[in-house]
Design a protein around this motif. Structure first.
Motif, PDB file in Angstrom:
ATOM      1  N   UNK A  62      -9.183  -7.133  -0.020  1.00 27.58           N
ATOM      2  CA  UNK A  62      -8.565  -5.960  -0.652  1.00 27.58           C
ATOM      3  C   UNK A  62      -7.638  -5.261   0.353  1.00 27.58           C
ATOM      4  N   UNK A  63      -8.141  -5.070   1.580  1.00 26.20           N
ATOM      5  CA  UNK A  63      -7.336  -4.395   2.610  1.00 26.20           C
ATOM      6  C   UNK A  63      -6.089  -5.212   2.932  1.00 26.20           C
ATOM      7  N   UNK A  64      -6.243  -6.533   2.995  1.00 21.95           N
ATOM      8  CA  UNK A  64      -5.107  -7.404   3.316  1.00 21.95           C
ATOM      9  C   UNK A  64      -3.977  -7.213   2.305  1.00 21.95           C
ATOM     10  N   UNK A  65      -4.325  -7.183   1.012  1.00 17.68           N
ATOM     11  CA  UNK A  65      -3.305  -7.007  -0.023  1.00 17.68           C
ATOM     12  C   UNK A  65      -2.815  -5.555  -0.085  1.00 17.68           C
ATOM     13  N   UNK A  66      -3.730  -4.618   0.165  1.00 23.30           N
ATOM     14  CA  UNK A  66      -3.388  -3.195   0.151  1.00 23.30           C
ATOM     15  C   UNK A  66      -2.298  -2.890   1.187  1.00 23.30           C
ATOM     16  N   UNK A  67      -2.475  -3.451   2.402  1.00 22.53           N
ATOM     17  CA  UNK A  67      -1.525  -3.184   3.483  1.00 22.53           C
ATOM     18  C   UNK A  67      -0.200  -3.919   3.262  1.00 22.53           C
ATOM     19  N   UNK A  68      -0.214  -4.923   2.390  1.00 23.31           N
ATOM     20  CA  UNK A  68       1.025  -5.646   2.076  1.00 23.31           C
ATOM     21  C   UNK A  68       1.807  -4.983   0.931  1.00 23.31           C
ATOM     22  N   UNK A  69       1.076  -4.413  -0.038  1.00 19.72           N
ATOM     23  CA  UNK A  69       1.718  -3.926  -1.263  1.00 19.72           C
ATOM     24  C   UNK A  69       2.032  -2.427  -1.221  1.00 19.72           C
ATOM     25  N   UNK A  70       1.077  -1.613  -0.812  1.00 21.26           N
ATOM     26  CA  UNK A  70       1.231  -0.165  -0.955  1.00 21.26           C
ATOM     27  C   UNK A  70       2.294   0.481  -0.052  1.00 21.26           C
ATOM     28  N   UNK A  71       2.443   0.068   1.221  1.00 22.55           N
ATOM     29  CA  UNK A  71       3.493   0.718   2.028  1.00 22.55           C
ATOM     30  C   UNK A  71       4.883   0.548   1.430  1.00 22.55           C
ATOM     31  N   UNK A  72       5.153  -0.611   0.829  1.00 23.61           N
ATOM     32  CA  UNK A  72       6.481  -0.867   0.277  1.00 23.61           C
ATOM     33  C   UNK A  72       6.700  -0.276  -1.101  1.00 23.61           C
ATOM     34  N   UNK A  73       5.633   0.032  -1.825  1.00 24.73           N
ATOM     35  CA  UNK A  73       5.775   0.556  -3.180  1.00 24.73           C
ATOM     36  C   UNK A  73       5.620   2.081  -3.238  1.00 24.73           C
ATOM     37  N   UNK A  74       4.592   2.598  -2.526  1.00 26.13           N
ATOM     38  CA  UNK A  74       4.350   4.044  -2.554  1.00 26.13           C
ATOM     39  C   UNK A  74       4.827   4.748  -1.296  1.00 26.13           C
ATOM     40  N   UNK A  75       4.829   4.021  -0.163  1.00 27.03           N
ATOM     41  CA  UNK A  75       5.229   4.640   1.100  1.00 27.03           C
ATOM     42  C   UNK A  75       4.101   5.420   1.733  1.00 27.03           C
ATOM     43  N   UNK A  76       3.622   6.458   1.082  1.00 24.11           N
ATOM     44  CA  UNK A  76       2.533   7.261   1.636  1.00 24.11           C
ATOM     45  C   UNK A  76       1.194   6.570   1.369  1.00 24.11           C
ATOM     46  N   UNK A  77       0.247   6.777   2.274  1.00 21.79           N
ATOM     47  CA  UNK A  77      -1.064   6.130   2.161  1.00 21.79           C
ATOM     48  C   UNK A  77      -1.960   6.908   1.204  1.00 21.79           C
ATOM     49  N   UNK A  78      -2.437   6.223   0.170  1.00 25.70           N
ATOM     50  CA  UNK A  78      -3.377   6.827  -0.781  1.00 25.70           C
ATOM     51  C   UNK A  78      -4.504   5.832  -1.030  1.00 25.70           C
ATOM     52  N   UNK A  79      -5.704   6.334  -1.143  1.00 27.29           N
ATOM     53  CA  UNK A  79      -6.849   5.473  -1.474  1.00 27.29           C
ATOM     54  C   UNK A  79      -7.908   6.356  -2.130  1.00 27.29           C
ATOM     55  N   UNK A  80      -7.980   6.301  -3.442  1.00 26.02           N
ATOM     56  CA  UNK A  80      -8.918   7.153  -4.150  1.00 26.02           C
ATOM     57  C   UNK A  80      -9.558   6.435  -5.323  1.00 26.02           C
ATOM     58  N   UNK A  81      -9.984   7.217  -6.296  1.00 19.53           N
ATOM     59  CA  UNK A  81     -10.639   6.641  -7.478  1.00 19.53           C
ATOM     60  C   UNK A  81      -9.723   5.636  -8.177  1.00 19.53           C
TER      61      UNK A  81
END
Length: 387
Positions: free
Chosen positions: A326-345
Motif C-alpha cells: 500500500x505504501x509503495x503505491x501510495x508514494x507513487x500515486x499521491x504526490x503526483x495527483x494531490x501534492x499534499x500528504x493526506x492519509x485518513x478514513x
C-alpha cells in the motif's frame, strides 16, 4: 481427497461490511475532493489487480517449471486471479477520472507543453483507454483458458491437458511481462509525465509478483489453520518463504538501482521526482518506510531457515508486507495527483472496502471447484514434499 469449501455466513457478512465501509470512504473522498477520490480509486485498483495478475503469473510459473511442491495449493492463486473481471469493470470507471489524474489528458496543457506534445501520440486518452481494454481482455482470456483447462484436468486427467496447460502458461508469461509493464507506465508513471525511468515498469512488475506470493502464502496459512491443506509442512513453508525472500531482494535491487542512478546522474528532470518524495512535507516517512518494510523486514526475518519455516513468523511478517505494498503505491500515486500528504478514513476505508471485495470474489471462485487438483500429476509429490 475431493473437498469443496463453503463460505460461512460470517465470512460473507464480514466481507460485505468491509465493502460498505469502502463505499462510504470513497463517497466521503469524492464529496470532499474529487481528485482525492480518483487517486484512492486508482491506488486500490492497481493494488488488487496486481494481486490477481501476480497470482496467475504464480500459477503459470508453477506449471512451466513442473513444480511439485506447490501442486496442492494452485486453487488459491487461481481463485485470486478470478478477481480480474471485477477489476476490469472497476478500472474502466477510471476513464472518467483521467482528467483528474493525468495532466497529459488536457488538450490545452499539451498544446502549451512541448514535452507533452512530443509524447501525445502515445499519451492521449483514446489510445490510453484502448490499451486498458486490451490489457484486461488478454489477461481475462488467459485466466479463462488456464482455469478451464485446470478444471478439465480434474475431470479427465492425463498428460495431454497438463502439456496444454504448460503451453498456455508460457504464452501468458510472455503476454503479462509486456502488457503489465506497459500498464504500469500508463496507469502510474504517466501521472508524472515529465519524468521517466527505464526501471519503473519492471520494478512494479516484480512488486506485483512479490505481493501475490505473500497473499497466496497468507491464504494457505489461514485455510490450514481451519483444517484445510492437512499436508502443509515446514518444507512447503520454506518454499513459500523462498519466493517472498527472493522477490523482496529483486524488488529492493530495482528500487535501489532506480534511486541510485538518478541520484548519481543528478539530472534535474529526473531528480525532481525523488526530491518531492524525500523532501516534500509529509512524504519522507513513507519514502523510507517503503524500503524498510518491503525489503529490509523480509530480508532479515526470512533469511534464517528456522524463521522462514515458522508459520508464526510468517503470520507476523505478512500483514506488514500487505501494508508495505500500500505504501509503495501510495508514494507513487499521491504526490503526483494531490501534492499534499493526506492519509485518513478515505484512504484506509477505501482500501478495506477493496480488500473485502477481493476476499469475497476470491472466496466465491475458490468455492466453485474442488480445493485440490485431484488429477494433477505432481499432487502426490506435493503431499510428500520434504526438503
Amino acid at each position: 481427497m475431493e473437498e469443496k469449501i463453503k463460505l460461512s455466513r460470517f465470512y460473507i457478512i464480514s466481507t460485505l461490511i468491509m465493502v460498505v465501509v469502502g463505499v462510504a470512504a470513497l463517497i466521503t473522498a469524492f464529496a470532499g475532493d474529487p481528485q482525492r477520490g480518483w487517486a484512492n480509486l486508482l491506488l486500490n485498483n492497481v493494488y488488487f489487480v496486481s494481486l490477481a495478475v501476480g497470482a496467475l503469473l504464480f500459477v503459470s510459473i508453477q506449471r512451466v517449471t513442473h513444480s511439485g511442491w506447490s501442486a496442492g495449493f494452485i486453487r488459491v492463486p487461481e481463485a485470486m486471479a478470478g478477481y480480474l473481471p471485477v477489476g476490469a469493470i472497476l478500472f474502466l470507471v477510471m476513464i472518467f477520472g483521467a482528467h483528474s489524474l493525468y495532466h497529459w489528458s488536457h488538450t490545452l496543457e499539451v498544446a502549451q507543453d512541448p514535452l507533452l506534445a512530443h509524447k501525445a501520440p502515445y499519451l492521449n486518452l483514446p489510445f490510453w483507454a484502448a490499451r486498458l481494454v486490451l490489457y484486461f481482455a488478454l489477461w481475462i482470456l488467459m485466466f479463462v483458458i488456464i482455469r478451464r483447462l485446470s478444471l478439465k484436468e480434474d475431470a479427465l486427467g492425463g498428460m495431454e491437458i497438463f502439456k496444454k496447460l504448460e503451453h498456455r502458461s508460457r504464452v501468458f508469461i510472455f503476454i503479462v511481462i509486456i502488457t503489465f509493464s506497459f500498464a504500469m507506465i500508463d496507469w502510474i508513471m504517466s501521472i508524472d509525465a515529465h519524468w521517466y525511468s527505464t526501471i519503473f515498469a519492471i520494478k512494479n512488475f516484480v512488486a506485483a509478483f512479490h505481493h501475490a506470493a505473500i497473499i497466496i502464502t497468507f491464504v494457505v496459512l489461514i485455510m490450514n489453520q481451519r483444517g484445510h491443506f492437512p499436508f502443509l509442512n515446514k518444507s512447503h513453508l520454506g518454499d513459500f518463504s523462498r519466493y517472498i525472500f527472493m522477490l523482496c531482494i529483486i524488488w529492493g535491487y530495482f528500487w535501489f538501482a532506480e534511486f541510485m542512478l538518478i541520484w548519481y546522474a543528478n539530472i534535474p528532470e529526473e531528480t525532481v521526482y525523488f526530491l518531492s518524495r524525500v523532501r516534500g512535507e509529509g512524504w519522507r516517512f513513507f519514502f523510507f518506510a517503503n524500503i524498510a518494510i518491503n525489503w529490509f523486514l523480509p530480508f532479515v526475518l526470512l533469511m534464517p531457515k528456522a524463521t522462514a519455516r515458522n508459520r508464526t513468523v510468517l503470520k507476523m511478517v505478512i500483514p506488514f508486507l500487505i501494508i508495505g505494498q500500500f505504501i509503495d503505491l501510495y508514494i507513487q500515486i499521491f504526490p503526483g495527483t494531490l501534492g499534499t500528504q493526506v492519509l485518513g478514513f478515505q484512504e484506509i476505508g477505501s482500501f478495506v472496502g477493496f480488500a473485502g471485495l477481493f476476499m469475497l470474489v476470491t472466496g466465491w471462485v475458490l468455492s466453485r471447484a474442488g480445493l485440490y487438483p485431484v488429477n494433477h500429476p505432481y499432487l502426490e509429490e506435493c503431499k510428500k514434499h520434504h526438503t
